[in-house]
Design a protein around this motif. Structure first.
Motif, short mmCIF file in Angstrom:
data_model
loop_
_atom_site.label_atom_id
_atom_site.label_comp_id
_atom_site.label_asym_id
_atom_site.label_seq_id
_atom_site.Cartn_x
_atom_site.Cartn_y
_atom_site.Cartn_z
N LEU A 1 0.87 -1.17 0.00
CA LEU A 1 0.00 0.00 0.00
C LEU A 1 0.90 1.22 0.00
CD1 LEU A 1 -2.26 -1.18 2.94
CD2 LEU A 1 -2.76 -1.40 0.51
N SER A 2 0.65 2.16 -0.89
CA SER A 2 1.54 3.31 -1.00
C SER A 2 0.77 4.60 -1.22
CB SER A 2 2.49 3.09 -2.19
OG SER A 2 3.30 4.23 -2.42
N SER A 3 1.34 5.68 -0.69
CA SER A 3 0.86 7.02 -1.02
C SER A 3 1.03 7.22 -2.53
CB SER A 3 1.71 8.06 -0.27
OG SER A 3 1.56 9.34 -0.81
N THR A 4 0.23 8.09 -3.09
CA THR A 4 0.31 8.37 -4.52
C THR A 4 1.36 9.43 -4.86
OG1 THR A 4 -1.53 9.90 -4.25
CG2 THR A 4 -2.06 7.68 -5.06
N CYS B 1 6.88 8.24 -3.17
CA CYS B 1 6.38 6.97 -2.64
C CYS B 1 6.16 5.97 -3.76
CB CYS B 1 5.09 7.19 -1.86
SG CYS B 1 5.35 8.07 -0.29
N ARG B 2 5.62 6.42 -4.88
CA ARG B 2 5.41 5.51 -6.03
C ARG B 2 6.75 4.97 -6.53
NH1 ARG B 2 2.33 9.82 -8.30
NH2 ARG B 2 3.70 9.70 -10.10
N GLN B 3 7.78 5.82 -6.53
CA GLN B 3 9.11 5.36 -6.97
C GLN B 3 9.70 4.37 -5.97
OE1 GLN B 3 10.84 9.28 -7.58
NE2 GLN B 3 10.67 9.04 -9.81
N THR B 4 9.46 4.58 -4.68
CA THR B 4 9.90 3.62 -3.67
C THR B 4 9.14 2.30 -3.84
OG1 THR B 4 10.44 5.43 -2.14
CG2 THR B 4 10.15 3.25 -1.17
N ALA B 5 7.84 2.38 -4.14
CA ALA B 5 7.03 1.18 -4.38
C ALA B 5 7.51 0.43 -5.62
CB ALA B 5 5.56 1.56 -4.51
N LEU C 1 -1.32 -1.29 -4.30
CA LEU C 1 -2.48 -0.41 -4.21
C LEU C 1 -1.99 0.98 -3.82
CD1 LEU C 1 -5.58 -0.19 -4.30
CD2 LEU C 1 -5.61 -0.85 -1.90
N PHE C 2 -2.33 1.99 -4.62
CA PHE C 2 -1.91 3.37 -4.35
C PHE C 2 -3.12 4.12 -3.80
CE2 PHE C 2 0.96 1.64 -7.47
CZ PHE C 2 2.19 1.99 -6.93
N ILE C 3 -2.91 4.79 -2.65
CA ILE C 3 -4.01 5.40 -1.91
C ILE C 3 -3.76 6.89 -1.73
CG2 ILE C 3 -5.30 5.34 0.27
CD1 ILE C 3 -4.34 2.38 0.52
N ASP C 4 -4.61 7.72 -2.33
CA ASP C 4 -4.46 9.18 -2.27
C ASP C 4 -4.43 9.70 -0.83
OD1 ASP C 4 -4.42 9.63 -5.04
OD2 ASP C 4 -6.60 9.72 -5.15
N GLU C 5 -5.25 9.14 0.04
CA GLU C 5 -5.38 9.65 1.41
C GLU C 5 -4.10 9.53 2.23
OE1 GLU C 5 -9.18 8.94 -0.37
OE2 GLU C 5 -7.55 7.52 -0.02
N LEU C 6 -3.16 8.69 1.80
CA LEU C 6 -1.91 8.56 2.54
C LEU C 6 -0.98 9.75 2.34
CD1 LEU C 6 -1.11 4.77 2.01
CD2 LEU C 6 -2.02 5.88 4.07
N TYR C 7 -1.22 10.57 1.33
CA TYR C 7 -0.35 11.73 1.09
C TYR C 7 -0.47 12.74 2.22
CZ TYR C 7 1.64 15.97 -0.81
OH TYR C 7 2.37 17.13 -0.96
N ASN C 8 -1.66 13.17 2.54
CA ASN C 8 -1.86 14.18 3.59
C ASN C 8 -2.56 13.62 4.83
OD1 ASN C 8 -0.67 16.58 2.68
ND2 ASN C 8 -2.38 16.96 1.29
N GLY D 1 4.90 5.27 3.08
CA GLY D 1 4.32 6.59 3.31
C GLY D 1 5.35 7.61 3.74
N HIS D 2 4.85 8.62 4.41
CA HIS D 2 5.60 9.84 4.72
C HIS D 2 5.85 9.96 6.23
CE1 HIS D 2 4.55 11.27 0.66
NE2 HIS D 2 3.38 10.68 0.89
N ASN D 3 6.87 10.72 6.55
CA ASN D 3 7.08 11.10 7.93
C ASN D 3 6.45 12.46 8.14
OD1 ASN D 3 8.12 9.52 9.94
ND2 ASN D 3 9.93 10.77 10.21
N PRO D 4 5.92 12.79 9.29
CA PRO D 4 6.05 12.07 10.56
C PRO D 4 5.05 10.94 10.75
CG PRO D 4 4.85 14.10 10.94
CD PRO D 4 5.24 14.09 9.47
N ARG D 5 4.18 10.68 9.77
CA ARG D 5 3.15 9.64 9.95
C ARG D 5 3.74 8.27 10.22
NH1 ARG D 5 1.56 13.55 10.92
NH2 ARG D 5 0.17 14.86 9.70
N MET D 6 4.81 7.89 9.51
CA MET D 6 5.37 6.56 9.71
C MET D 6 5.83 6.39 11.16
SD MET D 6 4.65 5.35 6.87
CE MET D 6 5.31 3.72 6.98
N GLU D 7 6.47 7.42 11.69
CA GLU D 7 6.91 7.35 13.08
C GLU D 7 5.72 7.29 14.03
OE1 GLU D 7 9.96 9.77 16.01
OE2 GLU D 7 10.20 9.91 13.84
N GLU D 8 4.67 8.03 13.72
CA GLU D 8 3.46 8.01 14.57
C GLU D 8 2.76 6.66 14.52
OE1 GLU D 8 2.52 12.79 14.04
OE2 GLU D 8 1.39 11.33 12.86
N VAL D 9 2.73 6.02 13.36
CA VAL D 9 2.13 4.69 13.25
C VAL D 9 2.96 3.69 14.06
CG1 VAL D 9 1.61 2.78 11.67
CG2 VAL D 9 1.01 5.12 11.04
#
Length: 169
Positions: free
Chosen positions: A59-62, A66-70, A84-91, A114-122
């Motif tokens: 599952l990846s941010s769009t 993130c797409r290049q990492t995926a 699966l690419f999910i728009d909501e993971l961006y913001n 996904g992105h930081n700081p979200r990854m750290e928060e998860v």
């Protein structure tokens, strides 16, 4: 707080690899990986595949980085790994990330890019503050990959997910 309970029983949390700065007038969403980031993504996903941390679903941010990492994950894990690419993971906030994970009942193992700081928060939500601080004392590095396994059958709360490994480029 949303809880994540098996299924999935393994979660791979990967922060996107290092990205370039936005071009003048460019959007943050369109920032690509830089040369170092492409190498980081290849190294970490290849190492994960070598250690048999192959997810059933990525599952990846769009966002471009993130797409290049995926894409590196697809090369490492093979075409049979679902993407699966999910728009909501961006913001999205930590609740969005946890909700996305909690709805993946068909997959035994899920990778979230996904992105930081979200990854750290998860990671904090699944491991707790003390174990997160011990695992990543300097913060979540680019291309960092936390491998989490569920520690039991009780509904997940901080402390029931175990950090099995942490990979970085």
């Amino acid at each position: 707080m949303i809880t994540v309970e098996p299924q999935p029983s393994r979660i791979l949390l990967m922060r996107h690899a290092r990205s370039a700065w936005a071009e003048p007038g460019g959007r943050d969403f369109d920032r690509p990986l830089d040369e170092h980031g492409f190498a980081e993504a290849e190294i970490v996903t290849s190492l994960a595949a070598d250690r048999r941390y192959r997810p059933d679903l990525v599952l990846s941010s769009t966002a471009l980085r993130c797409r290049q990492t995926a894409d590196a994950a697809r090369r490492a894990f093979g075409e049979e790994c679902g993407m699966l690419f999910i728009d909501e993971l961006y913001n999205g906030g930590v609740e969005t990330y946890l909700e996305v994970l909690s709805t993946q009942k068909q997959a035994e193992s899920v990778m979230l890019i996904g992105h930081n700081p979200r990854m750290e928060e998860v990671l904090q939500a699944l491991l707790g503050d003390d174990r997160t601080a011990a695992a990543i004392p300097a913060g979540y590095p680019t291309a960092g990959l936390a491998v989490l396994d569920h520690g039991g059958t009780v509904a997940a709360a901080a402390g029931t997910w175990l950090l099995s490994d942490f990979l970085k480029g």
